[in-house]
Design a protein around this motif. Structure first.
Motif, PDB file in Angstrom:
ATOM      1  N   CYS A 268       0.806  -1.230   0.000  1.00 46.79           N
ATOM      2  CA  CYS A 268       0.000   0.000   0.000  1.00 46.79           C
ATOM      3  C   CYS A 268       0.835   1.275   0.000  1.00 46.79           C
ATOM      4  O   CYS A 268       0.273   2.379  -0.103  1.00 46.79           O
ATOM      5  CB  CYS A 268      -0.924   0.006   1.209  1.00 46.79           C
ATOM      6  N   ASP A 269       2.130   1.135   0.089  1.00 42.71           N
ATOM      7  CA  ASP A 269       3.027   2.279   0.133  1.00 42.71           C
ATOM      8  C   ASP A 269       2.780   3.260  -1.011  1.00 42.71           C
ATOM      9  O   ASP A 269       2.655   4.465  -0.816  1.00 42.71           O
ATOM     10  CB  ASP A 269       4.471   1.766   0.113  1.00 42.71           C
ATOM     11  N   GLY A 270       2.700   2.760  -2.233  1.00 41.47           N
ATOM     12  CA  GLY A 270       2.635   3.633  -3.399  1.00 41.47           C
ATOM     13  C   GLY A 270       1.253   4.151  -3.750  1.00 41.47           C
ATOM     14  O   GLY A 270       1.095   4.865  -4.750  1.00 41.47           O
ATOM     15  N   ASP A 283      -6.665   4.682   3.733  1.00 36.83           N
ATOM     16  CA  ASP A 283      -8.043   4.555   3.271  1.00 36.83           C
ATOM     17  C   ASP A 283      -8.098   3.814   1.934  1.00 36.83           C
ATOM     18  O   ASP A 283      -8.928   2.921   1.739  1.00 36.83           O
ATOM     19  CB  ASP A 283      -8.720   5.926   3.167  1.00 36.83           C
ATOM     20  N   LEU A 284      -7.207   4.173   1.004  1.00 36.99           N
ATOM     21  CA  LEU A 284      -7.139   3.452  -0.262  1.00 36.99           C
ATOM     22  C   LEU A 284      -6.691   2.015  -0.046  1.00 36.99           C
ATOM     23  O   LEU A 284      -7.134   1.095  -0.743  1.00 36.99           O
ATOM     24  CB  LEU A 284      -6.194   4.164  -1.230  1.00 36.99           C
ATOM     25  N   ASN A 290      -6.103  -6.873  -0.254  1.00 33.91           N
ATOM     26  CA  ASN A 290      -6.706  -8.128   0.176  1.00 33.91           C
ATOM     27  C   ASN A 290      -5.673  -8.900   0.997  1.00 33.91           C
ATOM     28  O   ASN A 290      -4.630  -9.309   0.477  1.00 33.91           O
ATOM     29  CB  ASN A 290      -7.144  -8.957  -1.039  1.00 33.91           C
ATOM     30  N   TYR A 291      -5.968  -9.118   2.271  1.00 30.91           N
ATOM     31  CA  TYR A 291      -5.036  -9.838   3.137  1.00 30.91           C
ATOM     32  C   TYR A 291      -4.764 -11.258   2.634  1.00 30.91           C
ATOM     33  O   TYR A 291      -3.715 -11.840   2.937  1.00 30.91           O
ATOM     34  CB  TYR A 291      -5.582  -9.905   4.566  1.00 30.91           C
ATOM     35  N   ALA A 329      -6.302 -11.165  11.009  1.00 33.47           N
ATOM     36  CA  ALA A 329      -5.901  -9.827  10.573  1.00 33.47           C
ATOM     37  C   ALA A 329      -7.056  -9.082   9.923  1.00 33.47           C
ATOM     38  O   ALA A 329      -7.297  -7.897  10.192  1.00 33.47           O
ATOM     39  CB  ALA A 329      -4.718  -9.920   9.619  1.00 33.47           C
ATOM     40  N   SER A 330      -7.787  -9.770   9.071  1.00 36.76           N
ATOM     41  CA  SER A 330      -8.895  -9.149   8.357  1.00 36.76           C
ATOM     42  C   SER A 330     -10.023  -8.757   9.306  1.00 36.76           C
ATOM     43  O   SER A 330     -10.552  -7.629   9.241  1.00 36.76           O
ATOM     44  CB  SER A 330      -9.423 -10.102   7.282  1.00 36.76           C
TER      45      SER A 330
END
Length: 571
Positions: A268-270, A283-284, A290-291, A329-330
């Motif tokens: 999700c970094d980018g 948020d994005l 998807n875990y 986690a989810s």
């Protein structure tokens, strides 16, 4: 002994030419002569025999909230008691700046956890800002005694005086006495304004809101970080990880959850348009990640002996991420839901550490199990069951519905003292107050969504007749919220070090209160050097070379929650 006339003359010098040095007036005798003995409507009596004054020069302090500084100050402490209450003693401490550094300001600073003050973590920021800076012990015995140590007089007997002091009263008294002490000390006339401010995070953030909600004209400006609002809900929710794991029937090794966090950050970094090791758009990430994509990835953590006496050891952890671990986690990220599928509460954003879901190793059984050493178990055992215990024995027969009911019970019991969610801040706005509210996006202790939910509660309560954009504009007049990308609980994040932390928040609220310079963006120490004002979110374009604060309705909606598991409003 200095004569009374000489003390008056020295006070005049301090207040006018300010040519005297710290050593000239940093004495118990002078401090006693300027105590705030005026009738301030508090119903307290000052103990003149308790006054002390200690000189400190070139004293070094470090905090992410103000950086590293070397300051001179006079530390004045004294005690007072509440009229009509036996054996009641409250201690306060005020750091006084050199006369030539004083800028007609006073600052109160708050605590953390169950501590009503954070010692030097915040208080030096007052000296830096030309203010007298105060802390209180709440009447708990001394500055190192925390509320949980005095909350119960005995099993099943609440110390309500201490509870109300912790809830809001001690900080009201600290500020009221502190402002008058400041005026007396520097001989500031009644016609001149003493600007007053507050700074605190976590419990300290809640303490700040307790003042805004009850004492509208007490502070001209406040900085509240990651406030522990919705106190009963927040503290009970610390048990959500163990309850979710129990329902799934799987207690993941901590290393498995750590690996899921690291893979989430990498994925999700980018999403904000730049790869820099910071999830600036969790948020994005929530909307797209998807875990399940992490299943089968290997993890490894070496064995640990605990490192401290009495601490537990952990075995070597070597394996691959399981479907059960991903399920934990989810479900944890989604937040606590009751047996009817209705929302009870929220948990930290994707990319945050799974602190409240971290398990501990039972050496006797050789199994991983829920960790009940935290504040959640203490909250239930001590503050709901009223027993002198730091934890529950187990989570046997505890379900999500149980947590929901505990939250309600705690809210009912402490609605007027600790819950701190009053949403109508019209008196504060009318008094001209300004508040800067900050929260780390990757806060693993108090979810960033908690602050957004309160912001929206205020907005909807005060401006329900306005459109969304107009209500945001109205909020901007007195209340601005900033989410810190990658930020952890009240500071930077070792998992996302580029996120940094805003170190000049108090200075920003001072500019706003005194000069009317409202902060459109907030300075930050991280790779993202400015923070966007909510509801705007950071976005990079042109291969990460251009930065904007943008509005994204889907992202904003992902932060919006309805706690429909309750039959009452949860502000």
């Amino acid at each position: 002994m200095i004569s009374f006339q000489k003390l008056i003359g020295l006070s005049a010098l301090v207040g006018s030419a300010r040519a005297v040095s710290l050593s000239d007036y940093c004495t118990a005798t002078f401090a006693t002569s300027v105590l705030p003995t005026q009738d301030l409507g508090l119903g307290v009596t000052l103990d003149v025999s308790s006054v002390s004054a200690t000189l400190a020069t070139n004293k070094s302090f470090t905090s992410e909230w103000f950086g590293t500084v070397a300051i001179d100050y006079c530390n004045i402490t004294f005690a007072y008691s509440h009229d009509g209450i036996a054996n009641d003693v409250v201690h306060v401490s005020y750091l006084v700046p050199p006369p030539d550094k004083f800028l007609n300001r006073y600052v109160s600073t708050g605590g953390g956890g169950f501590a009503i003050n954070s010692g030097s973590s915040f208080s030096p920021v007052g000296i830096i800002s030309g203010a007298v800076s105060g802390i209180t012990d709440g009447g708990f015995g001394n500055f190192n005694t925390e509320f949980d140590e005095v909350f119960l007089l005995a099993n099943n007997t609440v110390n309500w005086q201490a509870t109300y002091m912790f809830g809001y009263q001690a900080h009201h008294e600290l500020a009221t006495l502190g402002k008058q002490l400041t005026r007396n000390f520097f001989n500031v006339s009644d016609s001149q304004k003493i600007y007053s401010y507050y700074q605190g995070c976590s419990e300290g953030g809640r303490e700040g809101w307790s003042q805004i909600q009850r004492f509208a004209d007490q502070f001209d400006g406040l900085v509240t970080g990651a406030p522990a609002l919705r106190f009963s809900h927040q503290q009970t929710n610390h048990l959500s990880g163990g309850v979710i794991e129990k329902a799934i029937g799987y207690f993941p090794p901590p290393c498995e959850l750590e690996k899921i966090v690291n893979l989430t950050i990498a994925a999700c970094d980018g999403l904000d348009g730049r790869v820099d090791g910071v999830v600036a758009r969790s948020d994005l990430c929530k909307l797209t990640f998807n875990y399940n994509s992490t299943i089968g990835q290997p993890y490894y953590c070496a064995a640990s002996n605990g490192g401290l006496p009495g601490s537990s050891s952990t075995p070597e952890q070597n394996g691959t991420i399981t479907a059960e671990g991903v399920a934990v986690a989810s479900a944890f990220t989604n937040g606590l839901m009751d047996s009817k599928g209705k929302r009870i509460y929220i948990n930290p954003q994707p990319g945050s550490a799974f602190t409240d879901a971290t398990t501990q190793f039972n050496e006797d059984s050789g199994e991983w199990e829920p960790n009940l050493s935290g504040i959640g178990a203490q909250w239930i055992a001590r503050y709901l069951y009223l027993q002198q215990k730091d934890s529950l024995d187990s989570l046997d027969n505890v379900t999500a519905d149980t947590l929901r009911d505990w939250m309600t019970s705690g809210m009912q019991k402490y609605q007027d003292s600790l819950q701190t969610t009053w949403p109508d801040l019209s008196p504060f706005k009318a008094a001209g107050g300004k508040v800067i509210h900050v929260h780390g996006e990757a806060d693993s202790s108090i979810p960033a969504g908690s602050s957004i939910h309160y912001y929206d509660s205020v907005r909807n309560s005060m401006y329900d007749d306005l459109s969304y954009n107009d209500s945001i504009s109205a909020m901007d007049d007195f209340y601005r919220l900033y989410i810190v990308p990658g930020g952890e609980h009240c500071g930077s994040n070792q998992d996302q070090p580029g996120g940094g932390w805003p170190a000049t928040t108090l200075q920003a609220v001072i500019e706003w209160a005194e000069k009317g310079t409202a902060p459109d963006k907030l300075n930050n120490t991280g790779d993202i050097d400015v923070l966007c004002k909510w509801p705007l979110r950071p976005l990079w374009s042109n291969n990460g070379s251009h930065f904007d604060c943008v509005y994204d309705s889907k992202s904003t909606e992902s932060w919006t929650y309805t706690f429909d598991a309750f039959k009452y409003p949860v502000y």
